[in-house]
Design a protein around this motif. Sequence first.
Motif, PDB file in Angstrom:
ATOM      1  N   ARG A  60      -1.657   5.677  10.672  1.00 28.59           N
ATOM      2  CA  ARG A  60      -2.070   5.091  10.773  1.00 28.59           C
ATOM      3  C   ARG A  60      -2.046   3.375  11.441  1.00 28.59           C
ATOM      4  NH1 ARG A  60      -8.047   4.428   9.302  1.00 28.59           N
ATOM      5  NH2 ARG A  60      -6.993   4.142   7.153  1.00 28.59           N
ATOM      6  N   PHE A  61      -2.044   2.685   9.939  1.00 30.10           N
ATOM      7  CA  PHE A  61      -2.010   1.136  10.873  1.00 30.10           C
ATOM      8  C   PHE A  61      -0.379   1.277  11.103  1.00 30.10           C
ATOM      9  CE2 PHE A  61      -3.292   1.038   5.042  1.00 30.10           C
ATOM     10  CZ  PHE A  61      -4.230   1.456   5.500  1.00 30.10           C
ATOM     11  N   ALA A  62       0.240   1.936  11.445  1.00 28.29           N
ATOM     12  CA  ALA A  62       1.499   2.064  12.496  1.00 28.29           C
ATOM     13  C   ALA A  62       1.012   1.976  14.245  1.00 28.29           C
ATOM     14  CB  ALA A  62       2.816   2.785  12.075  1.00 28.29           C
ATOM     15  N   GLU A  63       0.246   2.913  13.282  1.00 25.95           N
ATOM     16  CA  GLU A  63      -1.042   2.861  15.172  1.00 25.95           C
ATOM     17  C   GLU A  63      -1.132   1.909  15.677  1.00 25.95           C
ATOM     18  OE1 GLU A  63      -2.220   6.645  14.828  1.00 25.95           O
ATOM     19  OE2 GLU A  63      -0.647   7.783  15.268  1.00 25.95           O
ATOM     20  N   VAL A  64      -2.197   1.416  14.469  1.00 22.38           N
ATOM     21  CA  VAL A  64      -2.915   0.615  14.896  1.00 22.38           C
ATOM     22  C   VAL A  64      -1.830  -0.877  14.707  1.00 22.38           C
ATOM     23  CG1 VAL A  64      -4.764  -0.799  13.777  1.00 22.38           C
ATOM     24  CG2 VAL A  64      -4.661   0.759  13.220  1.00 22.38           C
ATOM     25  N   PHE A 109       2.586 -16.145  -4.754  1.00 18.82           N
ATOM     26  CA  PHE A 109       2.764 -15.214  -5.048  1.00 18.82           C
ATOM     27  C   PHE A 109       3.295 -14.470  -3.712  1.00 18.82           C
ATOM     28  CE2 PHE A 109       0.080 -17.083  -7.946  1.00 18.82           C
ATOM     29  CZ  PHE A 109      -0.491 -15.741  -8.915  1.00 18.82           C
ATOM     30  N   GLN A 110       3.831 -13.360  -3.502  1.00 13.22           N
ATOM     31  CA  GLN A 110       4.014 -12.777  -1.961  1.00 13.22           C
ATOM     32  C   GLN A 110       3.290 -11.241  -2.440  1.00 13.22           C
ATOM     33  OE1 GLN A 110       8.580 -11.191  -0.498  1.00 13.22           O
ATOM     34  NE2 GLN A 110       7.350  -9.674  -2.231  1.00 13.22           N
ATOM     35  N   SER A 111       2.685 -10.983  -0.936  1.00 10.12           N
ATOM     36  CA  SER A 111       1.846  -9.966  -0.406  1.00 10.12           C
ATOM     37  C   SER A 111       1.509  -9.603   0.160  1.00 10.12           C
ATOM     38  CB  SER A 111      -0.801 -10.854  -0.536  1.00 10.12           C
ATOM     39  OG  SER A 111      -0.257 -11.553  -2.079  1.00 10.12           O
ATOM     40  N   VAL A 112       1.840  -7.745   0.418  1.00  9.99           N
ATOM     41  CA  VAL A 112       1.690  -7.170   1.480  1.00  9.99           C
ATOM     42  C   VAL A 112       0.110  -6.687   1.435  1.00  9.99           C
ATOM     43  CG1 VAL A 112       2.788  -4.878   2.600  1.00  9.99           C
ATOM     44  CG2 VAL A 112       3.805  -6.550   0.764  1.00  9.99           C
ATOM     45  N   VAL A 113      -0.625  -7.213   2.949  1.00  7.11           N
ATOM     46  CA  VAL A 113      -1.659  -6.963   3.220  1.00  7.11           C
ATOM     47  C   VAL A 113      -0.987  -6.254   4.684  1.00  7.11           C
ATOM     48  CG1 VAL A 113      -3.722  -8.246   4.515  1.00  7.11           C
ATOM     49  CG2 VAL A 113      -1.766  -9.280   3.715  1.00  7.11           C
ATOM     50  N   SER A 114      -2.200  -5.497   4.784  1.00 10.56           N
ATOM     51  CA  SER A 114      -1.690  -3.694   5.725  1.00 10.56           C
ATOM     52  C   SER A 114      -3.725  -4.206   6.784  1.00 10.56           C
ATOM     53  CB  SER A 114      -2.375  -2.438   4.942  1.00 10.56           C
ATOM     54  OG  SER A 114      -3.860  -2.748   3.948  1.00 10.56           O
ATOM     55  N   ALA A 120      -2.327  -4.890  -0.239  1.00 16.68           N
ATOM     56  CA  ALA A 120      -1.640  -3.606  -0.225  1.00 16.68           C
ATOM     57  C   ALA A 120      -0.400  -3.804  -1.977  1.00 16.68           C
ATOM     58  CB  ALA A 120      -1.005  -2.850   0.558  1.00 16.68           C
ATOM     59  N   ASN A 121      -0.569  -4.978  -2.095  1.00 17.43           N
ATOM     60  CA  ASN A 121       0.842  -4.777  -2.822  1.00 17.43           C
ATOM     61  C   ASN A 121       0.987  -6.850  -3.347  1.00 17.43           C
ATOM     62  OD1 ASN A 121       4.336  -4.984  -3.785  1.00 17.43           O
ATOM     63  ND2 ASN A 121       3.339  -2.948  -4.647  1.00 17.43           N
ATOM     64  N   MET A 122       0.761  -6.843  -4.511  1.00 13.32           N
ATOM     65  CA  MET A 122       1.122  -8.540  -4.460  1.00 13.32           C
ATOM     66  C   MET A 122       2.625  -8.470  -5.811  1.00 13.32           C
ATOM     67  SD  MET A 122      -1.417 -11.305  -5.936  1.00 13.32           S
ATOM     68  CE  MET A 122      -2.260 -11.465  -4.148  1.00 13.32           C
TER      69      MET A 122
END
Length: 265
Positions: A60-64, A109-114, A120-122
């Motif tokens: 769903r995130f990929a579609e957005v 810090f490295q972050s993954v933002v959805s 979503a991940n740090m």
Amino acid sequence: MLLKRLCYPCRYSDMVHLFAKPVPVLCMITNQVLDYIYQVHSHRILQWNHQLLSQADLERFAEVVHREGSPLDNCFAFVDGTVGHVCRPGTVNQRLLYNGHKRVHGIKFQSVVSPNGMTANMYGPVEGREDDLNQYAFSLAGQPLSIYGDPAYPIRVHLQCPFRNGALTSQMEAYHTAMSTVRTSVEWLFGDIISYFKFLDFKKNLKLGLSSVGKMYIVNAILRNGLTCLCRNTTSDFSCVILLTLKLICIRPWIPPVQANCFGE
């Protein structure tokens, strides 16, 4: 007490009139709540959270992201690193913590933002001299589909980045422009954490060895996720993604431990 301490730089003595507690008690309570949130909930962003990032949500995130103008149809999140400024350390760790790019001492810090505006991940903290590539080599962010980062990252099956060629074609430039538009969400979230928890922006009080600076940043990211579930944020409004609820994130009400009576209540 913890929120009062984090929302704006202040001394414990400035909080006495509000909570009617002496400075040692305020310090102990604040640190205990900080430790509790980190111990109980830090795994929700330091490890892969299957409730936030299920296979259905990834698709769903990929579609957005693709709908918002991304040329990639399999990009579900964005990754980037940020430098948390700290007070200049003593002679022992100055070279270890100095970041030549930002010209400050700090931890990264490295972050993954959805697209729903959640961290979503740090991964972190690591020394300020480490770059994004070395951070990613040790993180747990690699999953099916792909994430998109800046040119410091390598191109992999699960990790995409801009073209590095010296001469860019018109198609490459159009690709960069489209991805840059949707990638700004990760920068917005970094700004939100500092905006809501301004204590992290007062580097003179962030002294490694005296304060839990890394733990503090992770706890602030967790609290920002909770606030996003209640009030949304700029990233979620931009992507128009329905936010998860606090129940789904499994942030349970805090039950004070028995040893909390050591404060003399």
